[in-house]
Design a protein around this motif. Structure first.
Motif, PDB file in Angstrom:
ATOM      1  N   LEU A 269      61.517 -34.936 -56.720  1.00  0.00           N
ATOM      2  CA  LEU A 269      61.928 -36.020 -55.833  1.00  0.00           C
ATOM      3  C   LEU A 269      62.663 -35.405 -54.647  1.00  0.00           C
ATOM      4  CD1 LEU A 269      63.028 -38.784 -58.333  1.00  0.00           C
ATOM      5  CD2 LEU A 269      61.297 -39.003 -56.559  1.00  0.00           C
ATOM      6  N   ARG A 270      61.885 -35.018 -53.654  1.00  0.00           N
ATOM      7  CA  ARG A 270      62.425 -34.233 -52.540  1.00  0.00           C
ATOM      8  C   ARG A 270      63.148 -35.104 -51.513  1.00  0.00           C
ATOM      9  NH1 ARG A 270      64.518 -32.365 -48.991  1.00  0.00           N
ATOM     10  NH2 ARG A 270      64.103 -30.503 -47.745  1.00  0.00           N
ATOM     11  N   TYR A 271      62.581 -36.254 -51.211  1.00  0.00           N
ATOM     12  CA  TYR A 271      63.134 -37.097 -50.149  1.00  0.00           C
ATOM     13  C   TYR A 271      63.588 -38.436 -50.726  1.00  0.00           C
ATOM     14  CZ  TYR A 271      60.524 -33.655 -47.487  1.00  0.00           C
ATOM     15  OH  TYR A 271      60.041 -32.471 -46.987  1.00  0.00           O
ATOM     16  N   LYS A 272      64.725 -38.914 -50.271  1.00  0.00           N
ATOM     17  CA  LYS A 272      65.278 -40.152 -50.808  1.00  0.00           C
ATOM     18  C   LYS A 272      65.631 -41.156 -49.708  1.00  0.00           C
ATOM     19  CE  LYS A 272      67.005 -37.851 -54.941  1.00  0.00           C
ATOM     20  NZ  LYS A 272      68.160 -37.537 -55.812  1.00  0.00           N
ATOM     21  N   SER A 273      64.973 -41.006 -48.565  1.00  0.00           N
ATOM     22  CA  SER A 273      65.195 -41.946 -47.460  1.00  0.00           C
ATOM     23  C   SER A 273      63.877 -42.277 -46.766  1.00  0.00           C
ATOM     24  CB  SER A 273      66.199 -41.366 -46.450  1.00  0.00           C
ATOM     25  OG  SER A 273      67.463 -41.191 -47.051  1.00  0.00           O
ATOM     26  N   VAL A 274      62.814 -42.431 -47.541  1.00  0.00           N
ATOM     27  CA  VAL A 274      61.495 -42.717 -46.990  1.00  0.00           C
ATOM     28  C   VAL A 274      61.281 -44.228 -46.965  1.00  0.00           C
ATOM     29  CG1 VAL A 274      59.019 -42.380 -47.253  1.00  0.00           C
ATOM     30  CG2 VAL A 274      60.598 -40.538 -47.869  1.00  0.00           C
ATOM     31  N   GLU A 275      61.104 -44.784 -45.785  1.00  0.00           N
ATOM     32  CA  GLU A 275      60.849 -46.219 -45.650  1.00  0.00           C
ATOM     33  C   GLU A 275      59.357 -46.481 -45.847  1.00  0.00           C
ATOM     34  OE1 GLU A 275      62.449 -47.921 -42.128  1.00  0.00           O
ATOM     35  OE2 GLU A 275      64.472 -47.152 -42.480  1.00  0.00           O
ATOM     36  N   ARG A 276      59.043 -47.348 -46.803  1.00  0.00           N
ATOM     37  CA  ARG A 276      57.638 -47.592 -47.140  1.00  0.00           C
ATOM     38  C   ARG A 276      57.222 -49.042 -46.904  1.00  0.00           C
ATOM     39  NH1 ARG A 276      56.573 -46.889 -52.261  1.00  0.00           N
ATOM     40  NH2 ARG A 276      58.661 -46.649 -53.108  1.00  0.00           N
ATOM     41  N   MET A 277      58.018 -49.764 -46.118  1.00  0.00           N
ATOM     42  CA  MET A 277      57.658 -51.117 -45.712  1.00  0.00           C
ATOM     43  C   MET A 277      57.736 -51.207 -44.194  1.00  0.00           C
ATOM     44  SD  MET A 277      59.608 -53.427 -48.611  1.00  0.00           S
ATOM     45  CE  MET A 277      61.217 -52.731 -48.230  1.00  0.00           C
ATOM     46  N   LYS A 278      56.671 -51.688 -43.571  1.00  0.00           N
ATOM     47  CA  LYS A 278      56.602 -51.724 -42.118  1.00  0.00           C
ATOM     48  C   LYS A 278      56.057 -53.071 -41.644  1.00  0.00           C
ATOM     49  CE  LYS A 278      57.706 -47.324 -41.562  1.00  0.00           C
ATOM     50  NZ  LYS A 278      58.928 -46.882 -40.860  1.00  0.00           N
ATOM     51  N   PRO A 279      56.653 -53.659 -40.586  1.00  0.00           N
ATOM     52  CA  PRO A 279      56.072 -54.868 -39.991  1.00  0.00           C
ATOM     53  C   PRO A 279      54.782 -54.528 -39.259  1.00  0.00           C
ATOM     54  CG  PRO A 279      57.983 -54.132 -38.737  1.00  0.00           C
ATOM     55  CD  PRO A 279      57.911 -53.248 -39.944  1.00  0.00           C
ATOM     56  N   ILE A 280      53.800 -55.404 -39.375  1.00  0.00           N
ATOM     57  CA  ILE A 280      52.502 -55.220 -38.717  1.00  0.00           C
ATOM     58  C   ILE A 280      52.240 -56.442 -37.839  1.00  0.00           C
ATOM     59  CG2 ILE A 280      50.030 -54.813 -39.018  1.00  0.00           C
ATOM     60  CD1 ILE A 280      51.791 -52.565 -40.118  1.00  0.00           C
ATOM     61  N   GLY A 281      52.286 -56.267 -36.537  1.00  0.00           N
ATOM     62  CA  GLY A 281      52.083 -57.389 -35.628  1.00  0.00           C
ATOM     63  C   GLY A 281      53.202 -58.408 -35.765  1.00  0.00           C
ATOM     64  N   LYS A 282      52.870 -59.670 -35.508  1.00  0.00           N
ATOM     65  CA  LYS A 282      53.864 -60.739 -35.500  1.00  0.00           C
ATOM     66  C   LYS A 282      54.020 -61.424 -36.844  1.00  0.00           C
ATOM     67  CE  LYS A 282      52.849 -61.947 -30.677  1.00  0.00           C
ATOM     68  NZ  LYS A 282      52.372 -63.045 -29.789  1.00  0.00           N
ATOM     69  N   HIS A 283      53.001 -61.326 -37.706  1.00  0.00           N
ATOM     70  CA  HIS A 283      52.972 -62.195 -38.875  1.00  0.00           C
ATOM     71  C   HIS A 283      52.885 -61.466 -40.206  1.00  0.00           C
ATOM     72  CE1 HIS A 283      52.194 -65.364 -35.939  1.00  0.00           C
ATOM     73  NE2 HIS A 283      51.182 -64.666 -35.492  1.00  0.00           N
ATOM     74  N   SER A 284      52.887 -60.141 -40.219  1.00  0.00           N
ATOM     75  CA  SER A 284      52.564 -59.415 -41.453  1.00  0.00           C
ATOM     76  C   SER A 284      53.589 -58.332 -41.769  1.00  0.00           C
ATOM     77  CB  SER A 284      51.170 -58.783 -41.348  1.00  0.00           C
ATOM     78  OG  SER A 284      50.184 -59.759 -41.059  1.00  0.00           O
ATOM     79  N   LEU A 285      53.670 -58.010 -43.056  1.00  0.00           N
ATOM     80  CA  LEU A 285      54.535 -56.950 -43.568  1.00  0.00           C
ATOM     81  C   LEU A 285      53.735 -56.124 -44.560  1.00  0.00           C
ATOM     82  CD1 LEU A 285      57.430 -55.714 -43.931  1.00  0.00           C
ATOM     83  CD2 LEU A 285      57.748 -57.385 -45.765  1.00  0.00           C
ATOM     84  N   LEU A 286      53.737 -54.815 -44.376  1.00  0.00           N
ATOM     85  CA  LEU A 286      52.958 -53.909 -45.221  1.00  0.00           C
ATOM     86  C   LEU A 286      53.881 -53.022 -46.042  1.00  0.00           C
ATOM     87  CD1 LEU A 286      50.204 -52.596 -46.010  1.00  0.00           C
ATOM     88  CD2 LEU A 286      50.538 -51.046 -44.071  1.00  0.00           C
ATOM     89  N   GLY A 287      53.615 -52.932 -47.346  1.00  0.00           N
ATOM     90  CA  GLY A 287      54.298 -52.000 -48.228  1.00  0.00           C
ATOM     91  C   GLY A 287      53.279 -51.090 -48.874  1.00  0.00           C
ATOM     92  N   ALA A 288      53.632 -49.822 -49.065  1.00  0.00           N
ATOM     93  CA  ALA A 288      52.671 -48.859 -49.603  1.00  0.00           C
ATOM     94  C   ALA A 288      53.328 -47.927 -50.597  1.00  0.00           C
ATOM     95  CB  ALA A 288      52.046 -48.034 -48.479  1.00  0.00           C
ATOM     96  N   SER A 289      52.590 -47.579 -51.642  1.00  0.00           N
ATOM     97  CA  SER A 289      52.982 -46.508 -52.545  1.00  0.00           C
ATOM     98  C   SER A 289      51.882 -45.455 -52.511  1.00  0.00           C
ATOM     99  CB  SER A 289      53.175 -47.043 -53.969  1.00  0.00           C
ATOM    100  OG  SER A 289      51.992 -47.630 -54.458  1.00  0.00           O
ATOM    101  N   GLY A 290      52.212 -44.250 -52.944  1.00  0.00           N
ATOM    102  CA  GLY A 290      51.222 -43.183 -52.940  1.00  0.00           C
ATOM    103  C   GLY A 290      51.540 -42.120 -51.897  1.00  0.00           C
ATOM    104  N   GLU A 291      50.503 -41.531 -51.338  1.00  0.00           N
ATOM    105  CA  GLU A 291      50.627 -40.406 -50.420  1.00  0.00           C
ATOM    106  C   GLU A 291      51.241 -40.843 -49.092  1.00  0.00           C
ATOM    107  OE1 GLU A 291      50.440 -36.504 -49.278  1.00  0.00           O
ATOM    108  OE2 GLU A 291      49.929 -37.278 -51.248  1.00  0.00           O
ATOM    109  N   ILE A 292      52.364 -40.238 -48.702  1.00  0.00           N
ATOM    110  CA  ILE A 292      53.062 -40.634 -47.482  1.00  0.00           C
ATOM    111  C   ILE A 292      52.212 -40.332 -46.245  1.00  0.00           C
ATOM    112  CG2 ILE A 292      55.123 -40.273 -46.074  1.00  0.00           C
ATOM    113  CD1 ILE A 292      55.636 -41.752 -48.689  1.00  0.00           C
ATOM    114  N   SER A 293      51.557 -39.185 -46.208  1.00  0.00           N
ATOM    115  CA  SER A 293      50.759 -38.827 -45.037  1.00  0.00           C
ATOM    116  C   SER A 293      49.587 -39.795 -44.852  1.00  0.00           C
ATOM    117  CB  SER A 293      50.246 -37.391 -45.154  1.00  0.00           C
ATOM    118  OG  SER A 293      49.461 -37.221 -46.312  1.00  0.00           O
TER     119      SER A 293
END
Length: 240
Positions: free
Chosen positions: A51-75
């Motif tokens: 567990l190398r990094y502990k400040s990775v944000e994995r939720m991002k707003p997309i446009g005006k109406h959407s929110l994206l969350g992701a697990s898996g490969e950061i790149s």
């Protein structure tokens, strides 16, 4: 004669770019509540099994109406965000007063994931896409091979096994914001106790008609003071 060993599925070319085939996957959990969508994810990023990094944000707003969350490969998640930036920019260039809603963005993501899977070069992510447009709440997920569905609550990674049973028991459509946050924290606490890839630093985000709000990182209260002669899981949340 020495053999040129490579990872399964890669050509025997030592100069070819290689990506991990076995990333450590952490969980994202999301649910509908009375006014919109709530989503939670921890901030862990693994380098191999560390567990190398502990400040990775994995939720991002997309446009005006959407929110994206992701697990898996950061790149791979960063590559997806680049695709989505181009999609939103192209949509805005029409300047017709319309904008992509969460259903359209979710459908786009499922096609991208399925297309990359068919090229045997998948994006190694599980995605959750939630949003609100014109009073309609939307929540769906897409796997790395393009499998997708909509539901009132979704999860990725171990959340599918550990958080979804809790959500099936306790979720209802009239959840208030406070009740929804409390339910997500319960799920994340169970994942922290049970999933070695989870870290005790998380964010919770919400999306309503007014837009996206992502909380500051914080930690959950936990208890590890079990006696060596007791069953440490007895009575704990998520116990069998």
């Amino acid at each position: 004669m020495e053999s040129n060993q490579t990872k399964p599925g890669l050509l025997c070319n030592p100069e070819a770019s290689q990506r991990t085939l076995y990333p450590y996957v952490t969980s994202v959990v999301a649910l509908k509540y009375k006014d919109g969508i709530l989503m939670a994810a921890d901030m862990g990023g693994s380098y191999g099994s560390t567990l190398r990094y502990k400040s990775v944000e994995r939720m991002k707003p997309i446009g005006k109406h959407s929110l994206l969350g992701a697990s898996g490969e950061i790149s791979d998640f960063q590559e997806l965000l680049r695709y989505l930036d181009e999609l939103i920019l192209y949509d805005n260039m029409w300047d017709d007063g319309n904008s992509l809603g969460p259903k359209e963005v979710h459908n786009y993501l499922t096609r991208v994931m399925y297309n990359r899977r068919n090229k045997f070069n998948p994006l190694w992510n599980s995605l959750i896409l939630g949003g609100v447009k014109k009073g309609q709440k939307y929540l769906g997920m897409a796997s790395m091979i393009g499998v997708n569905f909509e539901d009132n609550h979704v999860a990725t990674g171990f959340g599918n096994h550990l958080a979804r049973p809790i959500l099936r028991d306790e979720w209802h459509e009239n959840l208030t914001f406070e009740e929804g946050v409390k339910l997500l924290e319960k799920c994340m606490r169970v994942l922290l106790y049970r999933d070695r890839s989870a870290v005790n630093k998380l964010q919770i985000s919400k999306i309503t008609e007014e837009g996206v709000t992502i909380s500051q990182p914080y930690s959950l209260k936990t208890f590890w003071g079990f006696s060596a002669f007791e069953n440490p899981t007895l009575g704990a949340e998520g116990s069998w």
